[in-house]
Design an enzyme around this catalytic site. Structure first.
Site, PDB file in Angstrom:
ATOM      1  N   HIS A  39       0.811  -1.214   0.000  1.00 12.61           N
ATOM      2  CA  HIS A  39       0.000   0.000   0.000  1.00 12.61           C
ATOM      3  C   HIS A  39       0.848   1.271   0.000  1.00 12.61           C
ATOM      4  O   HIS A  39       0.347   2.358  -0.281  1.00 12.61           O
ATOM      5  CB  HIS A  39      -0.998  -0.003   1.169  1.00 12.61           C
ATOM      6  CG  HIS A  39      -0.395   0.275   2.518  1.00 12.61           C
ATOM      7  ND1 HIS A  39      -0.103  -0.727   3.423  1.00 12.61           N
ATOM      8  CD2 HIS A  39      -0.041   1.433   3.124  1.00 12.61           C
ATOM      9  CE1 HIS A  39       0.391  -0.192   4.518  1.00 12.61           C
ATOM     10  NE2 HIS A  39       0.443   1.124   4.366  1.00 12.61           N
ATOM     11  N   ASP A  45       0.217  -7.706   1.653  1.00 13.40           N
ATOM     12  CA  ASP A  45       0.578  -6.288   1.626  1.00 13.40           C
ATOM     13  C   ASP A  45       2.097  -6.101   1.599  1.00 13.40           C
ATOM     14  O   ASP A  45       2.639  -5.240   2.291  1.00 13.40           O
ATOM     15  CB  ASP A  45      -0.015  -5.546   2.824  1.00 13.40           C
ATOM     16  CG  ASP A  45      -0.049  -4.035   2.611  1.00 13.40           C
ATOM     17  OD1 ASP A  45       0.183  -3.600   1.469  1.00 13.40           O
ATOM     18  OD2 ASP A  45      -0.278  -3.290   3.586  1.00 13.40           O
ATOM     19  N   GLY A  91       3.281   6.405   8.060  1.00  8.22           N
ATOM     20  CA  GLY A  91       4.632   6.616   7.566  1.00  8.22           C
ATOM     21  C   GLY A  91       5.569   5.502   8.000  1.00  8.22           C
ATOM     22  O   GLY A  91       6.614   5.285   7.386  1.00  8.22           O
ATOM     23  N   ASN A  92       5.216   4.787   9.085  1.00 10.07           N
ATOM     24  CA  ASN A  92       5.991   3.618   9.504  1.00 10.07           C
ATOM     25  C   ASN A  92       5.728   2.415   8.610  1.00 10.07           C
ATOM     26  O   ASN A  92       6.463   1.420   8.668  1.00 10.07           O
ATOM     27  CB  ASN A  92       5.661   3.223  10.946  1.00 10.07           C
ATOM     28  CG  ASN A  92       6.515   3.929  11.979  1.00 10.07           C
ATOM     29  OD1 ASN A  92       6.009   4.674  12.797  1.00 10.07           O
ATOM     30  ND2 ASN A  92       7.821   3.695  11.924  1.00 10.07           N
ATOM     31  N   SER A  93       4.677   2.484   7.811  1.00  8.61           N
ATOM     32  CA  SER A  93       4.306   1.341   6.980  1.00  8.61           C
ATOM     33  C   SER A  93       5.477   0.868   6.133  1.00  8.61           C
ATOM     34  O   SER A  93       6.109   1.661   5.427  1.00  8.61           O
ATOM     35  CB  SER A  93       3.139   1.705   6.054  1.00  8.61           C
ATOM     36  OG  SER A  93       1.960   1.893   6.793  1.00  8.61           O
ATOM     37  N   LEU A 112      -5.042 -26.374  -3.083  1.00  6.56           N
ATOM     38  CA  LEU A 112      -5.600 -27.695  -2.823  1.00  6.56           C
ATOM     39  C   LEU A 112      -6.899 -27.899  -3.575  1.00  6.56           C
ATOM     40  O   LEU A 112      -7.168 -28.977  -4.099  1.00  6.56           O
ATOM     41  CB  LEU A 112      -5.805 -27.880  -1.316  1.00  6.56           C
ATOM     42  CG  LEU A 112      -6.276 -29.225  -0.818  1.00  6.56           C
ATOM     43  CD1 LEU A 112      -5.296 -30.324  -1.227  1.00  6.56           C
ATOM     44  CD2 LEU A 112      -6.433 -29.209   0.708  1.00  6.56           C
ATOM     45  N   GLY A 113      -7.755 -26.871  -3.626  1.00  5.12           N
ATOM     46  CA  GLY A 113      -8.994 -26.951  -4.392  1.00  5.12           C
ATOM     47  C   GLY A 113     -10.160 -27.512  -3.615  1.00  5.12           C
ATOM     48  O   GLY A 113     -10.841 -28.433  -4.087  1.00  5.12           O
ATOM     49  N   VAL A 114     -10.406 -26.964  -2.419  1.00  2.54           N
ATOM     50  CA  VAL A 114     -11.567 -27.380  -1.626  1.00  2.54           C
ATOM     51  C   VAL A 114     -12.213 -26.146  -1.007  1.00  2.54           C
ATOM     52  O   VAL A 114     -11.557 -25.114  -0.830  1.00  2.54           O
ATOM     53  CB  VAL A 114     -11.166 -28.352  -0.488  1.00  2.54           C
ATOM     54  CG1 VAL A 114     -10.740 -29.696  -1.027  1.00  2.54           C
ATOM     55  CG2 VAL A 114     -10.090 -27.745   0.404  1.00  2.54           C
ATOM     56  N   ILE A 138     -13.930 -25.109   2.581  1.00  2.00           N
ATOM     57  CA  ILE A 138     -13.801 -25.638   3.933  1.00  2.00           C
ATOM     58  C   ILE A 138     -14.475 -24.729   4.949  1.00  2.00           C
ATOM     59  O   ILE A 138     -14.752 -23.561   4.678  1.00  2.00           O
ATOM     60  CB  ILE A 138     -12.316 -25.803   4.317  1.00  2.00           C
ATOM     61  CG1 ILE A 138     -11.550 -24.497   4.070  1.00  2.00           C
ATOM     62  CG2 ILE A 138     -11.678 -26.959   3.570  1.00  2.00           C
ATOM     63  CD1 ILE A 138     -10.083 -24.552   4.464  1.00  2.00           C
TER      64      ILE A 138
END
Length: 492
Positions: free
Chosen positions: A125, A155, A226-228, A283-285, A287
C-alpha cells in the site's frame, strides 16, 4: 550461577558459628534470586548500539503519483457557457490558472534493504499506483527504485535500486521464535519525520486482520502513519516483522501495532525476487471450521481440522478428497482450523505431492494430492454439486424447519441446477436452533449424516441413525445461494 554460589560460600572451619553459615547461605540465595529476576526481565540498558548498527539499512520511501484533474474547475458551469470566460478570468487573477493540469501527489512510507545489490522490502500500500518511487538512505543520499513485484494478499512489495557501491542490509530472523514479552524495536519514517526509532515488546502472536495469509505480530512499540513497510527488529538486529497497520480511533499510535511476521514475508519476497509474482499452492476445496457440535455429530474426539464442504474439479478431487472429509493433517503439519490450513497450503510448493490425512466414516485415511497453483485457479468458479433425479413432492416440519423435496418448479425458483436433489427449506421457526444457526427459507439441504437426501424419509432415517448411535446432533450439508456449509442440529 555456579560462580555466585562459589563466591558466597564461606570457608568451613571449626571456628565459624553455624548461625553465621545460615545467614551467609540466605544472603547467597537472595543474591541469586535477584540475578535470576534481572535476567528474566531482560530490559536492555539502551537500544543505541542496535539502532546504530541497523539504521543504514532502513530507508524512507517517497512515491509520486500523477493525478488527472478535471479541465473544468467549475463543474457547475457547462463548457461553452457564457459564464465560462468570466470564471476563467477570475481564476487567472487569483493565481489559480494551473487548474485542469495534471497534479503530482506524493506519499511517504518506510522500507529496509535486504541485500547489498539493492533489493528493498516495503508494504504494497506504500507504493500502490505510484508513478515514481524514490528511496532516501540513512547515509544522506537518494536513489530511484523500480518495482519488482507485489503481493496484495500480505501487503508486501519488493523494490530494486541500482547503486555504485554495496549497500548496508539487514536479514530476516525467525519470527516463530518471538515470544510474547520479548523486546522489539521499530524503525521508519513516522509522519514524515524520518529515521525514527521506537521500542516496545511483543504483545501477542498470530493476529489476523482480514487476509487469508495473515500472521501478524502485535506490538506496543509506537507505530504511526509513515511507519508502513518499516522493519520490526529483535534484539539481535534481525527483522522479525514488517510494520503494516495500527489499531487506533484517531490515526495515531495507541500502542496496538501490527507487523507481518517475517516467516510469511521472507517466503513472499523469495518468490517475488525469483518470479516477479507469488506462486502459492492450491488444494482446491471449500472448507469450514469444525465446531463442537459438528465434531459431536461426526464422531470426532475433538473439534479441530478443516471440514470440506465442496470439492470441485482440481487437485483435491483428483487425489480422492470428498465433501464431508475433515482434513486433520497436511504435508505432515497438524491442522487446527481452516485459517491454518489455508496458510500451510499457500506456503507449499506448486506441483508438490503431499500427504493429506482426512477423517472419514469414523476413521482416518491418508491421501496423496499434487498441488496446483492458487493464482491460476482464483478466477475459476466453484460449481454446484450435480445430482440425478427429482424427489417426490411432500412437505414436513422437523428440526424447526418446514421442508419440501426439490422439484422442477422449486429448482427454477431457487436457481438450483437441473437434477439437483435435496430438501428445500420453505420456512424456519424463529425460536429454533436452526434459525439461530443461520438456516433460512430458500436454503437447500443436500446431505444429512454425510449421506445424500432426496426425500423427507431420507432425512428422517438419518436423524434416527444419529439417535441410535447415541449422538445428540445430525450433520446437515446446506447450500445457501449455491454456497455450501455444514450445520449440526440437535436431534433430542
Amino acid at each position: 550461577m555456579s560462580k555466585a554460589y562459589a563466591l558466597a560460600m564461606p570457608r568451613l572451619t571449626p571456628r565459624i558459628d553455624p548461625r553465621m553459615w545460615g545467614l551467609a547461605l540466605l544472603g547467597a540465595l537472595a543474591l541469586l534470586a535477584q540475578t535470576v529476576m534481572a535476567e528474566a526481565r531482560g530490559a536492555p540498558e539502551s537500544f543505541a548500539d542496535l539502532a546504530e548498527r541497523v539504521s543504514p539499512a532502513v530507508v524512507n520511501i517517497t512515491t509520486t503519483t500523477v493525478v488527472e484533474v478535471s479541465t473544468n474547475p467549475f463543474p457547475m458551469v457547462p463548457e461553452g457557457s457564457p459564464f465560462e470566460d468570466f470564471f476563467n478570468d477570475f481564476m487567472n487573477r487569483n493565481g489559480q490558472s494551473e487548474q485542469g493540469r495534471p497534479r503530482r501527489s506524493q506519499a511517504l512510507g518506510s522500507g529496509f534493504v535486504i541485500s547489498e545489490d539493492g533489493y528493498i522490502v516495503t508494504n504494497n500500500h506504500v507504493i500502490d499506483g505510484a508513478d515514481e518511487i524514490e528511496i532516501e538512505f540513512f547515509e544522506d543520499f537518494t536513489l530511484p527504485a523500480k518495482l519488482v513485484g507485489t503481493d496484495p494478499n500480505t501487503d508486501i512489495a519488493l523494490l530494486k535500486v541500482e547503486s555504485d557501491k554495496p549497500l548496508k542490509f539487514v536479514t530476516f530472523g525467525d519470527s516463530d521464535n518471538a515470544r510474547v514479552g520479548d523486546w522489539v524495536m521499530a524503525m521508519g519514517n513516522p509522519l514524515g519525520q524520518g529515521f525514527s526509532v521506537s521500542a516496545g515488546i511483543v504483545s501477542q502472536r498470530g493476529r489476523a486482520l482480514s487476509g487469508a495469509y495473515d500472521d501478524f505480530i502485535q506490538t506496543d512499540a509506537a507505530i504511526n502513519r509513515g511507519n508502513s513497510g518499516g522493519p520490526l527488529f529483535d534484539m539481535d538486529g534481525n527483522v522479525i516483522g514488517v510494520n503494516t497497520a495500527i489499531l487506533s480511533p484517531n490515526g495515531g499510535s495507541i500502542g496496538i501495532g501490527f507487523s507481518m511476521a517475517s516467516n510469511v514475508v521472507s517466503k513472499v519476497v523469495d518468490q517475488l525476487r525469483e518470479y516477479g509474482e507469488t506462486r502459492r499452492g492450491w488444494l482446491g476445496v471449500r472448507i469450514q471450521d469444525v465446531t463442537e457440535d459438528v465434531a459431536e455429530a461426526m464422531g470426532l474426539e475433538e473439534a479441530r481440522g478443516a471440514l470440506v464442504t465442496d470439492v470441485p474439479d482440481g487437485p483435491a478431487k483428483d487425489g480422492g478428497v470428498q465433501s464431508g472429509d475433515v482434513i486433520l493433517s497436511f504435508d505432515g503439519v497438524e491442522v487446527e482450523d481452516t485459517r491454518e490450513l489455508v496458510r500451510t497450503v499457500g506456503e507449499a510448493e506448486v506441483g508438490k505431492a503431499v500427504r493429506v490425512v482426512v477423517f472419514r466414516d469414523g476413521g482416518t485415511q491418508t491421501l496423496m494430492v499434487t498441488l496446483g497453483r492458487r493464482e491460476e485457479a482464483e478466477s475459476t468458479a466453484f460449481p454446484d454439486a450435480d445430482t440425478q433425479s427429482p424427489a417426490t413432492p411432500e412437505t414436513i416440519k422437523m428440526l424447526g424447519l418446514t421442508l419440501q423435496p426439490l422439484n422442477d418448479e422449486l429448482r427454477e425458483q431457487l436457481g438450483a441446477p437441473t437434477g439437483t436433489e435435496g430438501l428445500a427449506v420453505m420456512d424456519v421457526a424463529e425460536d429454533s436452533e436452526a434459525f439461530e444457526k443461520g438456516l433460512r427459507a430458500g436454503d437447500v439441504i443436500t446431505e444429512a449424516g454425510q449421506q445424500k437426501v432426496a426425500s423427507v424419509s431420507d432425512l428422517k432415517a438419518r436423524v434416527e441413525d444419529a439417535r441410535d448411535g447415541g449422538r445428540k446432533t445430525v450433520l446437515l450439508l446446506v447450500r445457501s445461494a449455491g454456497e455450501p456449509r455444514f450445520i449440526a442440529l440437535g436431534v433430542e
